[in-house]
Design an enzyme around this catalytic site. Structure first.
Site, PDB file in Angstrom:
ATOM      1  N   LYS A  78       0.752  -1.264   0.073  1.00  0.00           N
ATOM      2  CA  LYS A  78      -0.077   0.113  -0.070  1.00  0.00           C
ATOM      3  C   LYS A  78       0.854   1.237  -0.025  1.00  0.00           C
ATOM      4  CE  LYS A  78      -4.559   0.544   0.370  1.00  0.00           C
ATOM      5  NZ  LYS A  78      -5.468  -0.363  -0.425  1.00  0.00           N
ATOM      6  N   GLY A 174     -23.843   3.736   2.512  1.00  0.00           N
ATOM      7  CA  GLY A 174     -22.866   4.321   1.476  1.00  0.00           C
ATOM      8  C   GLY A 174     -23.232   4.017   0.181  1.00  0.00           C
ATOM      9  N   GLY A 176     -21.832   5.034  -2.823  1.00  0.00           N
ATOM     10  CA  GLY A 176     -20.922   5.520  -3.764  1.00  0.00           C
ATOM     11  C   GLY A 176     -20.541   4.514  -4.831  1.00  0.00           C
ATOM     12  N   VAL A 178     -19.002   1.683  -5.216  1.00  0.00           N
ATOM     13  CA  VAL A 178     -19.376   0.209  -4.973  1.00  0.00           C
ATOM     14  C   VAL A 178     -21.018   0.318  -4.514  1.00  0.00           C
ATOM     15  CG1 VAL A 178     -18.963  -1.791  -3.745  1.00  0.00           C
ATOM     16  CG2 VAL A 178     -17.050  -0.263  -4.571  1.00  0.00           C
ATOM     17  N   TYR A 180     -23.760   1.970  -4.773  1.00  0.00           N
ATOM     18  CA  TYR A 180     -24.940   2.268  -5.637  1.00  0.00           C
ATOM     19  C   TYR A 180     -24.809   1.050  -6.709  1.00  0.00           C
ATOM     20  CZ  TYR A 180     -28.541   4.635  -7.966  1.00  0.00           C
ATOM     21  OH  TYR A 180     -29.849   4.779  -8.135  1.00  0.00           O
TER      22      TYR A 180
HETATM   23  P1  NAD Z   1     -16.972   6.028  -2.179  1.00  0.00           P
HETATM   24  O1  NAD Z   1     -16.242   7.157  -1.727  1.00  0.00           O
HETATM   25  O2  NAD Z   1     -17.276   6.128  -3.946  1.00  0.00           O
HETATM   26  O3  NAD Z   1     -18.180   5.814  -1.616  1.00  0.00           O
HETATM   27  C1  NAD Z   1     -18.204   5.883  -0.313  1.00  0.00           C
HETATM   28  C2  NAD Z   1     -19.871   6.562   0.033  1.00  0.00           C
HETATM   29  O4  NAD Z   1     -20.087   6.157   1.398  1.00  0.00           O
HETATM   30  C3  NAD Z   1     -20.002   7.838  -0.401  1.00  0.00           C
HETATM   31  O5  NAD Z   1     -20.878   8.286  -1.061  1.00  0.00           O
HETATM   32  C4  NAD Z   1     -19.965   8.608   1.105  1.00  0.00           C
HETATM   33  O6  NAD Z   1     -20.938   9.612   1.071  1.00  0.00           O
HETATM   34  C5  NAD Z   1     -20.859   7.291   1.980  1.00  0.00           C
HETATM   35  N1  NAD Z   1     -20.590   7.287   3.424  1.00  0.00           N
HETATM   36  C6  NAD Z   1     -19.259   7.554   4.166  1.00  0.00           C
HETATM   37  N2  NAD Z   1     -19.628   7.327   5.501  1.00  0.00           N
HETATM   38  C7  NAD Z   1     -20.861   7.210   5.555  1.00  0.00           C
HETATM   39  C8  NAD Z   1     -21.651   6.910   6.705  1.00  0.00           C
HETATM   40  N3  NAD Z   1     -21.189   6.922   7.829  1.00  0.00           N
HETATM   41  N4  NAD Z   1     -22.944   6.693   6.468  1.00  0.00           N
HETATM   42  C9  NAD Z   1     -23.711   6.841   5.178  1.00  0.00           C
HETATM   43  N5  NAD Z   1     -22.805   7.010   3.979  1.00  0.00           N
HETATM   44  C10 NAD Z   1     -21.585   7.299   4.284  1.00  0.00           C
HETATM   45  O7  NAD Z   1     -16.002   4.887  -1.967  1.00  0.00           O
HETATM   46  P2  NAD Z   1     -16.209   3.152  -2.825  1.00  0.00           P
HETATM   47  O8  NAD Z   1     -15.167   3.096  -3.995  1.00  0.00           O
HETATM   48  O9  NAD Z   1     -17.883   3.096  -3.412  1.00  0.00           O
HETATM   49  O10 NAD Z   1     -15.757   2.408  -1.346  1.00  0.00           O
HETATM   50  C11 NAD Z   1     -16.596   1.975  -0.462  1.00  0.00           C
HETATM   51  C12 NAD Z   1     -15.836   1.007   0.410  1.00  0.00           C
HETATM   52  O11 NAD Z   1     -15.442  -0.118  -0.225  1.00  0.00           O
HETATM   53  C13 NAD Z   1     -14.786   1.937   0.972  1.00  0.00           C
HETATM   54  O12 NAD Z   1     -14.574   1.399   2.288  1.00  0.00           O
HETATM   55  C14 NAD Z   1     -13.524   1.243   0.042  1.00  0.00           C
HETATM   56  O13 NAD Z   1     -12.311   1.209   0.946  1.00  0.00           O
HETATM   57  C15 NAD Z   1     -14.032  -0.078   0.097  1.00  0.00           C
HETATM   58  N6  NAD Z   1     -13.524  -0.862  -1.195  1.00  0.00           N
HETATM   59  C16 NAD Z   1     -13.849  -0.030  -2.509  1.00  0.00           C
HETATM   60  C17 NAD Z   1     -13.194  -0.924  -3.431  1.00  0.00           C
HETATM   61  C18 NAD Z   1     -13.535  -0.459  -4.892  1.00  0.00           C
HETATM   62  O14 NAD Z   1     -13.218  -0.882  -5.888  1.00  0.00           O
HETATM   63  N7  NAD Z   1     -13.914   1.126  -5.020  1.00  0.00           N
HETATM   64  C19 NAD Z   1     -12.667  -1.985  -3.362  1.00  0.00           C
HETATM   65  C20 NAD Z   1     -12.470  -2.752  -2.073  1.00  0.00           C
HETATM   66  C21 NAD Z   1     -12.816  -1.987  -0.892  1.00  0.00           C
END
Ligand code: NAD
Length: 340
Positions: A78, A174, A176, A178, A180
């Site tokens: 990382k 959440g 975001g 993932v 949605y």
């Molecule tokens: P993102 O930033 O696109 O979405 C996260 C969403 O969660 C945002 O819309 C934010 O407003 C919302 N959020 C944060 N805290 C909140 C709370 N307390 N209550 C309600 N909503 C809340 O991130 P992402 O890419 O969708 O990733 C989501 C999670 O999955 C993260 O923890 C990330 O580390 C993990 N993850 C993502 C991936 C990937 O491919 N994107 C891969 C593995 C793990």
């Protein structure tokens, strides 16, 4: 510093700084037994340097575990770039980081993570080929969502006796990248959704497009449901929140959902089945690792099915040994990485 490295069995820690661009970066290489260390690059403000280093080390370790259990020929690493208060030229900063990666000769491969974008990866790619999730390679999030969706099926089967998701009640924290995409897949098979997000616009979209029930941010974790899917930030399952949960299982994308390993035991004691985060959310890593090796989408999709198989295996072990799935997953990963 060495004690911290020893505790997490970290192979190497690299630092670089570049006053011309404001770059201050840490790269943690946790384990390269199965291949070069692969893991995202965070670009965040940290309260102090120690927190940045701790973040890099902890996340690198979980990437090793994730890659090992996903059956990838990849190690865990990382990077953390400490975001400066002001940056004159973001592109130049990421190019400097690309030179740092190149100097490691391929032992570390970077990817998008919190605070970075595919455009940043494109800047890095000007100086090294050890970078994934560029704009050409694409966003891994849809693949993470696909893996979580498959993992929810495996979890429903293990906990509720059926993997038919029609009518399943799922609470998603959440919406975001993932969250949605996961909500869309669940809606398509007839699951009923309860959702919250810090961004009211995302919630409104889910209400209008997917018939989801909006829930306030504070109430989401205590929503009565079959599956709670944390897809926001980590650390949300802790001694304060676990007693209030009203779900049969927790299965979502967020990294480091458990505040510590004891929380996994508390979930187990309450009869809540927990899908270890780094197992169920491995779809994005599988995508970037295989895409970087030039594999086809068919091969990548086939590899994603290993997520539900691995979860089923972990649940079976957990039931037989009366241990939490989180502890079983750690033991399996450690056996693969260290043979112990
Ligand atoms: P993102 O930033 O696109 O979405 C996260 C969403 O969660 C945002 O819309 C934010 O407003 C919302 N959020 C944060 N805290 C909140 C709370 N307390 N209550 C309600 N909503 C809340 O991130 P992402 O890419 O969708 O990733 C989501 C999670 O999955 C993260 O923890 C990330 O580390 C993990 N993850 C993502 C991936 C990937 O491919 N994107 C891969 C593995 C793990």
């Amino acid at each position: 510093m060495f004690a911290m490295m020893e505790d997490s069995r970290l192979e190497a820690l690299h630092f670089a700084q570049d006053p011309a661009t404001g770059l201050k970066a840490v790269i943690a290489i946790h384990n390269t037994r199965f291949g070069p260390a692969l893991g995202g690059c965070r670009y965040l403000a940290y309260p102090d340097e120690q927190s940045a280093i701790r973040d890099a080390i902890g996340l690198a370790q979980s990437m090793s575990y994730k890659a090992a259990l996903a059956g990838l020929e990849q190690g865990g690493g990382k990077a953390v770039i400490v975001r400066p208060a002001h940056v004159a030229n973001r592109g130049a900063l990421f190019e400097a980081f690309g030179r740092m990666i190149e100097s490691l000769g391929g032992r570390y491969i970077t990817a998008v993570d919190s605070g970075t974008s595919s455009a940043d990866m494109d800047c890095i790619a000007q100086h090294t080929r050890h970078v994934t999730s560029t704009t050409r390679e694409g966003d891994p999030s849809p693949h993470t969502a696909m893996g979580v969706f498959a993992g929810i099926r495996a979890t429903a089967l293990a906990r509720l006796g059926s993997d038919d998701l029609n009518g399943l009640r799922v609470a998603i924290q959440g919406l975001g990248h993932v969250g949605y995409a996961l909500a869309e897949q669940l809606h398509a098979v007839g699951a009923e959704l309860w959702v919250s997000d810090l961004d009211g616009g995302r919630v409104q979209l889910a209400v209008e497009q997917l018939g989801a029930h909006p829930v306030s941010r504070d109430a989401l974790l205590a929503t009565p449901c079959d599956i709670l899917a944390p897809c926001g930030l980590g650390g949300i399952l802790n001694a304060e929140t676990v007693p209030g949960l009203r779900c049969a299982a927790v299965a979502g994308a967020a990294n480091t959902q458990l505040a510590d390993a004891d929380v996994g035991d508390s979930l187990q004691a309450r009869g809540i089945l927990y899908a270890p985060d780094y197992v169920i959310n491995a779809g994005g890593l599988i995508y970037v690792a295989l895409r970087h090796r030039g594999e086809s989408l068919t091969t990548i999709t086939a590899h994603l099915s290993k997520i539900s198989q691995r979860l089923a295996e972990i649940y079976a072990h957990a039931q037989a040994d009366r241990r939490s799935p989180a502890r079983v997953a750690d033991s399996l990963a450690e056996r693969l990485l260290y043979g112990s």
